[in-house]
Design a protein around this motif. Sequence first.
Motif, PDB file in Angstrom:
ATOM      1  N   SER B  36       0.846  -1.202   0.000  1.00 55.01           N
ATOM      2  CA  SER B  36       0.000   0.000   0.000  1.00 55.01           C
ATOM      3  C   SER B  36       0.875   1.243   0.000  1.00 55.01           C
ATOM      4  N   LEU B  37       0.499   2.226  -0.797  1.00 58.18           N
ATOM      5  CA  LEU B  37       1.176   3.522  -0.725  1.00 58.18           C
ATOM      6  C   LEU B  37       0.302   4.585  -1.384  1.00 58.18           C
ATOM      7  N   THR B  38       0.547   5.827  -1.027  1.00 59.31           N
ATOM      8  CA  THR B  38      -0.213   6.932  -1.604  1.00 59.31           C
ATOM      9  C   THR B  38       0.749   7.982  -2.137  1.00 59.31           C
ATOM     10  N   VAL B  39       0.509   8.420  -3.370  1.00 51.76           N
ATOM     11  CA  VAL B  39       1.294   9.516  -3.932  1.00 51.76           C
ATOM     12  C   VAL B  39       0.397  10.746  -3.940  1.00 51.76           C
ATOM     13  N   ARG B  40       0.843  11.819  -3.251  1.00 50.62           N
ATOM     14  CA  ARG B  40       0.046  13.042  -3.232  1.00 50.62           C
ATOM     15  C   ARG B  40       0.649  14.048  -4.192  1.00 50.62           C
ATOM     16  N   ARG B  41      -0.112  15.062  -4.483  1.00 52.03           N
ATOM     17  CA  ARG B  41       0.335  16.084  -5.425  1.00 52.03           C
ATOM     18  C   ARG B  41       1.631  16.725  -4.931  1.00 52.03           C
ATOM     19  N   GLY B  42       2.618  16.795  -5.783  1.00 48.20           N
ATOM     20  CA  GLY B  42       3.877  17.439  -5.432  1.00 48.20           C
ATOM     21  C   GLY B  42       4.870  16.521  -4.736  1.00 48.20           C
ATOM     22  N   ASP B  43       4.451  15.282  -4.429  1.00 45.87           N
ATOM     23  CA  ASP B  43       5.368  14.320  -3.789  1.00 45.87           C
ATOM     24  C   ASP B  43       6.536  13.967  -4.717  1.00 45.87           C
ATOM     25  N   ARG B  44       7.726  13.830  -4.117  1.00 45.15           N
ATOM     26  CA  ARG B  44       8.858  13.275  -4.859  1.00 45.15           C
ATOM     27  C   ARG B  44       9.233  11.982  -4.145  1.00 45.15           C
ATOM     28  N   LEU B  45       8.664  10.900  -4.655  1.00 50.46           N
ATOM     29  CA  LEU B  45       8.704   9.648  -3.925  1.00 50.46           C
ATOM     30  C   LEU B  45       9.676   8.671  -4.594  1.00 50.46           C
ATOM     31  N   GLY B  46      10.427   7.953  -3.757  1.00 48.79           N
ATOM     32  CA  GLY B  46      11.373   6.977  -4.297  1.00 48.79           C
ATOM     33  C   GLY B  46      11.054   5.581  -3.823  1.00 48.79           C
ATOM     34  N   ILE B  47      11.331   4.593  -4.665  1.00 46.81           N
ATOM     35  CA  ILE B  47      11.189   3.202  -4.244  1.00 46.81           C
ATOM     36  C   ILE B  47      12.528   2.523  -4.535  1.00 46.81           C
ATOM     37  N   LEU B  48      13.166   2.089  -3.445  1.00 45.07           N
ATOM     38  CA  LEU B  48      14.497   1.538  -3.537  1.00 45.07           C
ATOM     39  C   LEU B  48      14.387   0.025  -3.431  1.00 45.07           C
TER      40      LEU B  48
END
Lengths: 274, 229
Positions: B36-48
């Motif tokens: 589960s994960l949520t990306v919100r507006r403006g997020d800079r999200l990484g998946i390592l």
Amino acid sequence: MTGPNEPIASRRREEPSFARSLQLQLSVWWALAMREALTRFGRHNVGFLWLFFEPMSFTIGITLVWTLLKMTHGSSIHIASFALTGYSSIMLWRNPATRISHSITVNMALLYHRNVRALDIVIARILLEIAAISASFFGLAILFVFFEFCEPPEDIPLLVAGWSLLALFATGLSLCIAALTEKTELFDRIWHTITYLLFPFSGAGTLLDWLPPGARKALLYLPFAHGVEMIRHGYYGSSIRTHEDWQYLLYVSLVLVFVGIAAIESVAREVEPE
Amino acid sequence: MSRAPHSVYEGELRVTNVTKKYKTSHGTVTVLDDVSLTVRRGDRLGILGRNGSGKSTLIRLMGGVSPPTSGSITAGMKVSWPLAFGGAFQSGLTGLDNLKFICRIYGVELDQVRAFVEEFAELGSFFREPVKGYSSGMRARLAFALSMAIDFDCILIDEVIAVGDQRFRNKCTDALWDPKRGRSTVLVSHNEDLIRHYCDHAFVLVKGKLYPFGSADEAIAFYNETLYS
């Protein structure tokens, strides 16, 4: 419309209307068909005009051969229109139904785009093939009549209706073949053989009226034979006797369309783009 | 697969309890396990994640390329396809024909974006040559230019940012994270420098399980533990 890099706050999110969805669906099919034509024929020389020239050259070749063989058996109808209607009818269902093999697997990369579904890839290719053969058929008909190789068609609406019904049959058949070739390798290998073996039974090389009643009855189980008969009924009008049952062709085609769509949706759940 | 009704959250990309299984000749393999994960507006999200940890699978599910086995993915914003070296392109077609294709399927006017893409991708005369003759740097530039042309709210990046020279990377960074635009990005990589550089917070994916972290540095520390444990 907003351009790139415009702030999100200034944009409203709206539910797409039916018209907008339809427009997008059509433009997806158009994009896929153009892409298919471009990858197949490139931009060299006459490029994708070959889409039409290819079936045309087949028809012209067959017309010449049948003229030499005197296929119309001394009946009053012109060999050119007889070959044109016969061979074009065969290509109308056979070309899409053979070229659709493995169309999903080879175009898997397209599924990277969420607006493109497996069914879209298949439908776009079927529409491209049908459009090519239709352009070839109607183009040659105009040329043949213009240069007086044959008589003009008697009943154009009936001719167009027959052509459209056979195109619907081609669509249904091709949808089913597209799904079957993805499901089993074996089917693809035997399908090409089957289409060639069906040639004598296609109703293209003869009018059903010329056959003995037993043979005619057997051939009328094959849906595409009804299509050729109907197209010739439209072309020659009441000067010949035809035996088509348009409702039989319509019902079989609709069943094939629904079964085909369901089968492709089932294939789509199994494929994984690389 | 559960088809329970769920609301779409405006401006959010939500991955809820997603599991992905593949059938192989020796049984079923679970690639993603209750993620589960949520990306919100403006997020800079990484998946390592290491190779084979399921990170490319996850980003493909987020991009709608393939469906989850169970769980749901709802997009309340315009999410890109996963930008990678392969996929998405027709290598037999030219850059321009690829642009035309993309414009048609996403309903964008070619004339409005053509000049922008040509300028951004810096392909020169190669723009009219088949993509199969491109270097990996050229492909990456075209991939970025195309995704900018479609104006996505959320861009999914599968490693591809690692190529190209520093100047082009800076240009991408400026375009992707233009503060006026407020775009979200999700970057998957096995390279901790990329994650540190381009992400505000990060997840670590280990054998199909997703571990959330507040900052990229915490995620990198955990990643290194799993790497050498």
